[in-house]
Design a protein around this motif. Structure first.
Motif, PDB file in Angstrom:
ATOM      1  N   SER A  86     -42.652  85.651 -28.574  1.00  0.00           N
ATOM      2  CA  SER A  86     -41.895  86.364 -29.599  1.00  0.00           C
ATOM      3  C   SER A  86     -41.340  85.431 -30.661  1.00  0.00           C
ATOM      4  O   SER A  86     -41.017  84.269 -30.384  1.00  0.00           O
ATOM      5  CB  SER A  86     -40.739  87.138 -28.953  1.00  0.00           C
ATOM      6  OG  SER A  86     -39.942  87.763 -29.945  1.00  0.00           O
ATOM      7  N   ALA A  87     -41.211  85.971 -31.869  1.00  0.00           N
ATOM      8  CA  ALA A  87     -40.552  85.242 -32.951  1.00  0.00           C
ATOM      9  C   ALA A  87     -39.038  85.367 -32.844  1.00  0.00           C
ATOM     10  O   ALA A  87     -38.303  84.676 -33.557  1.00  0.00           O
ATOM     11  CB  ALA A  87     -41.016  85.780 -34.303  1.00  0.00           C
ATOM     12  N   LYS A  88     -38.578  86.222 -31.941  1.00  0.00           N
ATOM     13  CA  LYS A  88     -37.140  86.411 -31.736  1.00  0.00           C
ATOM     14  C   LYS A  88     -36.644  85.343 -30.755  1.00  0.00           C
ATOM     15  O   LYS A  88     -36.968  85.388 -29.575  1.00  0.00           O
ATOM     16  CB  LYS A  88     -36.867  87.817 -31.203  1.00  0.00           C
ATOM     17  CG  LYS A  88     -37.410  88.916 -32.113  1.00  0.00           C
ATOM     18  CD  LYS A  88     -37.276  90.288 -31.485  1.00  0.00           C
ATOM     19  CE  LYS A  88     -35.832  90.754 -31.458  1.00  0.00           C
ATOM     20  NZ  LYS A  88     -35.709  92.146 -30.982  1.00  0.00           N
ATOM     21  N   ALA A  89     -35.867  84.410 -31.284  1.00  0.00           N
ATOM     22  CA  ALA A  89     -35.478  83.248 -30.484  1.00  0.00           C
ATOM     23  C   ALA A  89     -34.043  83.313 -29.979  1.00  0.00           C
ATOM     24  O   ALA A  89     -33.561  82.367 -29.353  1.00  0.00           O
ATOM     25  CB  ALA A  89     -35.673  81.971 -31.297  1.00  0.00           C
ATOM     26  N   GLU A  90     -33.343  84.421 -30.246  1.00  0.00           N
ATOM     27  CA  GLU A  90     -31.949  84.517 -29.828  1.00  0.00           C
ATOM     28  C   GLU A  90     -31.831  84.524 -28.302  1.00  0.00           C
ATOM     29  O   GLU A  90     -32.717  85.024 -27.603  1.00  0.00           O
ATOM     30  CB  GLU A  90     -31.302  85.789 -30.394  1.00  0.00           C
ATOM     31  CG  GLU A  90     -31.098  85.769 -31.903  1.00  0.00           C
ATOM     32  CD  GLU A  90     -32.373  86.079 -32.665  1.00  0.00           C
ATOM     33  OE1 GLU A  90     -33.381  86.434 -32.002  1.00  0.00           O
ATOM     34  OE2 GLU A  90     -32.378  85.949 -33.905  1.00  0.00           O
ATOM     35  N   ASP A  91     -30.722  83.970 -27.820  1.00  0.00           N
ATOM     36  CA  ASP A  91     -30.495  83.923 -26.367  1.00  0.00           C
ATOM     37  C   ASP A  91     -30.553  85.316 -25.756  1.00  0.00           C
ATOM     38  O   ASP A  91     -31.065  85.495 -24.647  1.00  0.00           O
ATOM     39  CB  ASP A  91     -29.142  83.274 -26.071  1.00  0.00           C
ATOM     40  CG  ASP A  91     -29.142  81.778 -26.315  1.00  0.00           C
ATOM     41  OD1 ASP A  91     -30.246  81.207 -26.444  1.00  0.00           O
ATOM     42  OD2 ASP A  91     -28.049  81.180 -26.377  1.00  0.00           O
ATOM     43  N   ASP A  93     -32.331  87.855 -26.559  1.00  0.00           N
ATOM     44  CA  ASP A  93     -33.709  88.314 -26.386  1.00  0.00           C
ATOM     45  C   ASP A  93     -34.376  87.617 -25.201  1.00  0.00           C
ATOM     46  O   ASP A  93     -35.100  88.237 -24.421  1.00  0.00           O
ATOM     47  CB  ASP A  93     -34.515  88.060 -27.658  1.00  0.00           C
ATOM     48  CG  ASP A  93     -33.990  88.871 -28.842  1.00  0.00           C
ATOM     49  OD1 ASP A  93     -33.839  90.087 -28.678  1.00  0.00           O
ATOM     50  OD2 ASP A  93     -33.718  88.276 -29.894  1.00  0.00           O
ATOM     51  N   ARG A  94     -34.137  86.321 -25.076  1.00  0.00           N
ATOM     52  CA  ARG A  94     -34.686  85.587 -23.934  1.00  0.00           C
ATOM     53  C   ARG A  94     -34.165  86.166 -22.621  1.00  0.00           C
ATOM     54  O   ARG A  94     -34.928  86.397 -21.675  1.00  0.00           O
ATOM     55  CB  ARG A  94     -34.287  84.109 -24.016  1.00  0.00           C
ATOM     56  CG  ARG A  94     -34.914  83.325 -25.165  1.00  0.00           C
ATOM     57  CD  ARG A  94     -34.317  81.923 -25.197  1.00  0.00           C
ATOM     58  NE  ARG A  94     -34.863  81.105 -26.262  1.00  0.00           N
ATOM     59  CZ  ARG A  94     -35.923  80.315 -26.132  1.00  0.00           C
ATOM     60  NH1 ARG A  94     -36.541  80.246 -24.964  1.00  0.00           N
ATOM     61  NH2 ARG A  94     -36.373  79.607 -27.143  1.00  0.00           N
ATOM     62  N   ILE A  95     -32.865  86.389 -22.591  1.00  0.00           N
ATOM     63  CA  ILE A  95     -32.234  86.924 -21.375  1.00  0.00           C
ATOM     64  C   ILE A  95     -32.780  88.308 -21.058  1.00  0.00           C
ATOM     65  O   ILE A  95     -33.074  88.633 -19.895  1.00  0.00           O
ATOM     66  CB  ILE A  95     -30.706  86.948 -21.526  1.00  0.00           C
ATOM     67  CG1 ILE A  95     -30.172  85.512 -21.594  1.00  0.00           C
ATOM     68  CG2 ILE A  95     -30.059  87.700 -20.366  1.00  0.00           C
ATOM     69  CD1 ILE A  95     -28.709  85.418 -21.989  1.00  0.00           C
ATOM     70  N   ALA A  96     -32.961  89.138 -22.114  1.00  0.00           N
ATOM     71  CA  ALA A  96     -33.479  90.494 -21.900  1.00  0.00           C
ATOM     72  C   ALA A  96     -34.874  90.445 -21.297  1.00  0.00           C
ATOM     73  O   ALA A  96     -35.188  91.175 -20.344  1.00  0.00           O
ATOM     74  CB  ALA A  96     -33.494  91.257 -23.225  1.00  0.00           C
ATOM     75  N   GLY A  97     -35.736  89.584 -21.837  1.00  0.00           N
ATOM     76  CA  GLY A  97     -37.100  89.487 -21.321  1.00  0.00           C
ATOM     77  C   GLY A  97     -37.141  89.036 -19.875  1.00  0.00           C
ATOM     78  O   GLY A  97     -37.859  89.608 -19.047  1.00  0.00           O
ATOM     79  N   LEU A  98     -36.354  88.014 -19.555  1.00  0.00           N
ATOM     80  CA  LEU A  98     -36.346  87.497 -18.185  1.00  0.00           C
ATOM     81  C   LEU A  98     -35.721  88.499 -17.224  1.00  0.00           C
ATOM     82  O   LEU A  98     -36.162  88.631 -16.077  1.00  0.00           O
ATOM     83  CB  LEU A  98     -35.594  86.166 -18.143  1.00  0.00           C
ATOM     84  CG  LEU A  98     -36.249  85.026 -18.939  1.00  0.00           C
ATOM     85  CD1 LEU A  98     -35.316  83.820 -18.992  1.00  0.00           C
ATOM     86  CD2 LEU A  98     -37.594  84.635 -18.334  1.00  0.00           C
ATOM     87  N   THR A  99     -34.709  89.217 -17.686  1.00  0.00           N
ATOM     88  CA  THR A  99     -34.051  90.218 -16.842  1.00  0.00           C
ATOM     89  C   THR A  99     -34.998  91.365 -16.519  1.00  0.00           C
ATOM     90  O   THR A  99     -34.947  91.933 -15.423  1.00  0.00           O
ATOM     91  CB  THR A  99     -32.796  90.766 -17.542  1.00  0.00           C
ATOM     92  OG1 THR A  99     -31.891  89.691 -17.797  1.00  0.00           O
ATOM     93  CG2 THR A  99     -32.093  91.806 -16.677  1.00  0.00           C
TER      94      THR A  99
END
Length: 255
Positions: A86-91, A93-99
């Motif tokens: 993803s081009a979305k690098a905010e924390d 977004d990362r947390i949402a994907g991993l969750t």
């Protein structure tokens, strides 16, 4: 082949055909078999037809976005490793994907060699592949209706009595049980259960499934269902209300 890895097939999911070709072309050069999909629906079609070892999944997809695709796959029991791109690098977004069940989250633009390294790292942590029809590495036991299927000892029991079942039938049942409620195409079932492609006029798989269906009959109900136009599916909702998982060490079913 320039990389030493265990992965056979990778699905690259992105609505940008240029990026799919870029990522897919690089991974193909590294020896992977690559399947491209433009959205979640196309990915589902691929997963229905064949076994995929890892999914590279873009977040910003039209319609069903990557987060929703990931959540849906995990909700249906799919354990295939997922790397979100993803081009979305905010924390957040990362947390949402991993969750939601992703195994890794990579920001665009990324170095293809970094993506390859992350793929290899995930696959190194994955359990070794089992031989078709061989015993499961974990001693998985699944009970449904009057039946008990032990994938570790490769035995099928009905009301405690061992039933005669062939190695091919064991392999087919393992695949169907591990994808409970998910229609499996004949092609994918043959590939995963038998380790080879299905010939154009090969009906041996249907013969084995037919025999397995009769073996798993409970009155008028069979736990192996035909999904017209697709293939076959394990349906656990028998007379007793569905599938049960025994608890305790060595008895946890793996999904």
């Amino acid at each position: 082949m320039t990389a030493s890895h265990r992965c056979d097939a990778i699905a690259v999911v992105d609505d940008d055909p240029r990026l799919r070709q870029l990522v897919g072309g690089y991974l193909s050069q590294e020896g992977y078999e690559v399947f491209e999909a433009e959205n979640g629906s196309a990915l589902s079609s691929i997963l229905q037809r064949r076994a995929i070892d890892l999914i590279v999944l873009d977040v910003l997809l039209p319609g069903e976005d990557g987060f929703s695709v990931c959540r849906r796959l995990r909700a249906t029991g799919t354990r295939t490793p997922i790397i979100m791109l993803s081009a979305k690098a905010e924390d957040a977004d990362r947390i949402a994907g991993l969750t939601m069940g992703a195994d890794d989250y990579v920001c665009k633009p990324c170095n293809p060699r970094e993506l390859r390294a992350r793929i290899q790292a995930i696959l190194r942590r994955s359990p070794p592949k089992e031989e078709p029809g061989g015993p499961s590495i974990a001693n998985e036991v699944v009970r449904f209706g009057p039946f008990e299927f032990n994938m570790g000892t490769r035995t099928l029991r009905r009301d405690g009595r061992i039933l005669g079942i062939t190695t091919v039938q064991i392999a087919i049942l393992k695949v169907l049980v591990r994808h409970t409620g998910q229609p499996m195409s004949r092609e994918k079932l043959a590939q995963v259960a038998r380790g080879r492609e299905l010939g154009a006029f090969d009906r041996s798989l249907d013969v084995q499934v037919s025999r397995l269906r009769k073996l798993l009959e409970d009155g008028a109900f069979s736990y192996i269902q035909t999904v017209w136009g697709v293939g076959y599916m394990f349906e656990p909702s028998g007379k007793d209300g569905g599938i049960r998982y025994p608890s305790g060490p060595g008895h946890a079913a793996s999904w």
